[in-house]
Design a protein around this motif. Structure first.
Motif, PDB file in Angstrom:
ATOM      1  N   LEU A  19     -23.834  10.507  -8.544  1.00 31.57           N
ATOM      2  CA  LEU A  19     -23.139  10.674  -9.830  1.00 31.57           C
ATOM      3  C   LEU A  19     -21.867   9.621 -10.161  1.00 31.57           C
ATOM      4  O   LEU A  19     -21.797   8.975 -11.146  1.00 31.57           O
ATOM      5  N   VAL A  20     -21.043   9.917  -9.223  1.00 36.70           N
ATOM      6  CA  VAL A  20     -19.592   9.305  -9.314  1.00 36.70           C
ATOM      7  C   VAL A  20     -19.889   7.900  -9.371  1.00 36.70           C
ATOM      8  O   VAL A  20     -19.257   6.949  -9.914  1.00 36.70           O
ATOM      9  N   GLN A  21     -20.669   7.214  -8.447  1.00 36.34           N
ATOM     10  CA  GLN A  21     -21.013   5.594  -8.396  1.00 36.34           C
ATOM     11  C   GLN A  21     -21.354   5.122  -9.591  1.00 36.34           C
ATOM     12  O   GLN A  21     -20.852   4.236 -10.195  1.00 36.34           O
ATOM     13  N   LYS A  22     -22.368   6.157 -10.175  1.00 35.81           N
ATOM     14  CA  LYS A  22     -22.927   5.504 -11.387  1.00 35.81           C
ATOM     15  C   LYS A  22     -22.046   5.540 -12.694  1.00 35.81           C
ATOM     16  O   LYS A  22     -22.066   4.931 -13.632  1.00 35.81           O
ATOM     17  N   SER A  23     -21.073   6.540 -12.365  1.00 35.30           N
ATOM     18  CA  SER A  23     -20.308   6.603 -13.627  1.00 35.30           C
ATOM     19  C   SER A  23     -19.231   5.444 -13.656  1.00 35.30           C
ATOM     20  O   SER A  23     -18.477   5.298 -14.824  1.00 35.30           O
ATOM     21  N   PRO A  28     -17.975  14.440 -18.571  1.00 38.67           N
ATOM     22  CA  PRO A  28     -18.729  15.598 -17.982  1.00 38.67           C
ATOM     23  C   PRO A  28     -18.422  16.009 -16.443  1.00 38.67           C
ATOM     24  O   PRO A  28     -18.640  17.039 -16.164  1.00 38.67           O
ATOM     25  N   LEU A  29     -18.496  14.676 -15.812  1.00 44.35           N
ATOM     26  CA  LEU A  29     -18.430  14.770 -14.111  1.00 44.35           C
ATOM     27  C   LEU A  29     -16.988  15.452 -13.918  1.00 44.35           C
ATOM     28  O   LEU A  29     -16.983  16.583 -13.018  1.00 44.35           O
ATOM     29  N   VAL A  30     -15.833  15.079 -14.451  1.00 46.54           N
ATOM     30  CA  VAL A  30     -14.798  15.464 -13.893  1.00 46.54           C
ATOM     31  C   VAL A  30     -14.337  17.042 -14.502  1.00 46.54           C
ATOM     32  O   VAL A  30     -13.439  17.569 -14.046  1.00 46.54           O
ATOM     33  N   ARG A  31     -14.975  17.472 -15.533  1.00 44.90           N
ATOM     34  CA  ARG A  31     -15.133  18.782 -15.959  1.00 44.90           C
ATOM     35  C   ARG A  31     -15.990  19.758 -15.083  1.00 44.90           C
ATOM     36  O   ARG A  31     -15.659  20.910 -15.494  1.00 44.90           O
ATOM     37  N   ARG A  32     -16.457  19.413 -14.144  1.00 47.43           N
ATOM     38  CA  ARG A  32     -17.504  20.159 -13.284  1.00 47.43           C
ATOM     39  C   ARG A  32     -16.209  20.875 -12.464  1.00 47.43           C
ATOM     40  O   ARG A  32     -15.760  20.085 -11.690  1.00 47.43           O
ATOM     41  N   THR A  33     -16.484  22.145 -12.239  1.00 51.90           N
ATOM     42  CA  THR A  33     -15.437  22.716 -11.418  1.00 51.90           C
ATOM     43  C   THR A  33     -15.727  22.523  -9.746  1.00 51.90           C
ATOM     44  O   THR A  33     -15.062  22.730  -8.968  1.00 51.90           O
ATOM     45  N   ASP A  34     -16.973  22.319  -9.429  1.00 54.17           N
ATOM     46  CA  ASP A  34     -17.466  22.086  -7.999  1.00 54.17           C
ATOM     47  C   ASP A  34     -17.727  20.543  -7.757  1.00 54.17           C
ATOM     48  O   ASP A  34     -18.144  20.226  -6.641  1.00 54.17           O
ATOM     49  N   LYS A  47      -7.720  10.439 -16.025  1.00 57.24           N
ATOM     50  CA  LYS A  47      -6.947  10.261 -14.779  1.00 57.24           C
ATOM     51  C   LYS A  47      -5.820  11.277 -14.829  1.00 57.24           C
ATOM     52  O   LYS A  47      -5.792  12.105 -13.641  1.00 57.24           O
ATOM     53  N   THR A  48      -5.253  11.532 -16.098  1.00 55.73           N
ATOM     54  CA  THR A  48      -4.448  12.662 -16.006  1.00 55.73           C
ATOM     55  C   THR A  48      -4.924  14.059 -15.874  1.00 55.73           C
ATOM     56  O   THR A  48      -4.614  14.972 -15.137  1.00 55.73           O
ATOM     57  N   TYR A  49      -6.233  14.383 -16.317  1.00 55.48           N
ATOM     58  CA  TYR A  49      -6.890  15.421 -16.265  1.00 55.48           C
ATOM     59  C   TYR A  49      -7.022  15.614 -15.008  1.00 55.48           C
ATOM     60  O   TYR A  49      -6.972  16.817 -14.389  1.00 55.48           O
ATOM     61  N   ILE A  50      -7.568  14.532 -14.259  1.00 53.78           N
ATOM     62  CA  ILE A  50      -8.152  14.734 -12.785  1.00 53.78           C
ATOM     63  C   ILE A  50      -6.751  15.181 -11.911  1.00 53.78           C
ATOM     64  O   ILE A  50      -6.899  15.954 -11.055  1.00 53.78           O
ATOM     65  N   GLN A  51      -5.649  14.515 -12.163  1.00 52.31           N
ATOM     66  CA  GLN A  51      -4.492  14.949 -11.550  1.00 52.31           C
ATOM     67  C   GLN A  51      -3.949  16.217 -11.593  1.00 52.31           C
ATOM     68  O   GLN A  51      -3.338  16.784 -10.742  1.00 52.31           O
TER      69      GLN A  51
END
Length: 202
Positions: free
Chosen positions: A143-147, A156-162, A180-184
């Motif tokens: 999924l990450v590669q496809k993103s 939606p991917l980075v908001r998944r807690t798992d 990027k800020t959200y991920i960090q």
């Protein structure tokens, strides 16, 4: 024909004790009936059976193999739909069926792994937005590669807690500054890895 569907599922006609020959005859009768029953009635029947734990599996699958409008309530909710049934649907049916399977609560890893290999963004989005879906690290890697290309998946991917932190960090290479800020902020590992990367560059 609709009245025929109103049988008591515990009766001899719909009993789970039917012989193989009786099951084949019943399946053929039901198949012929569904051709002649209006879609609205088939949808109503599917909705009625969606939570039924005693309906014949053959009848459930007959309706699941119908139009998506008929199949949807059963794919989403029927407790009689097995993991093998879902894998077959993903393999043999189109995106609308795959998307519905992806939205089914509590789908397991074999199903999510197969869905994560889809090339249809709507299917992948339905999977990622399904917070109860159990996704393996291999599924997330796909999924990450496809993103990279399907940018609608990124939020939606980075908001998944798992989502594994190392994969979230990897997404920093191509997502927007806001994501990027959200991920960090939400994946501490991404901050430490970025700091390590900065130290190594000096």
């Amino acid at each position: 024909a609709y009245e025929i569907y109103q049988c008591d599922w515990s009766s001899d006609v719909c009993s789970s004790d039917l012989t193989q020959r009786e099951r084949e005859l019943m399946r053929e009768i039901l198949r012929r009936l569904t051709r002649d029953v209006e879609m609205a009635i088939r949808i109503a029947l599917a909705e009625r059976l969606a939570q039924d734990t005693t309906a014949p599996h053959d009848l459930i699958m007959l309706l699941v193999d119908d139009r998506i409008e008929v199949a949807r309530p059963l794919i989403l909710n029927s407790p009689l739909l097995t993991e093998d049934d879902m894998l077959r649907l993903i393999a043999e049916c189109g995106p609308s069926f795959q998307e519905t399977v992806a939205a089914r609560p509590h789908i397991g890893e074999p199903v999510t792994d197969m869905l994560s290999r889809s090339d249809h963004e709507s299917v992948l989005l339905a999977l990622v937005r399904n917070v109860t879906a159990r996704i393996t690290e291999a599924g997330y890697e796909s999924l990450v590669q496809k993103s990279r290309v399907l940018t609608g998946l990124q939020g939606p991917l980075v908001r998944r807690t798992d989502l594994p932190p190392q994969l979230a960090t990897k997404m920093c290479e191509w997502v927007s500054d806001a994501l990027k800020t959200y991920i960090q902020t939400n994946f501490p590992a991404s901050r430490s890895e970025e700091h390590t990367s900065e130290l190594q560059s000096h």
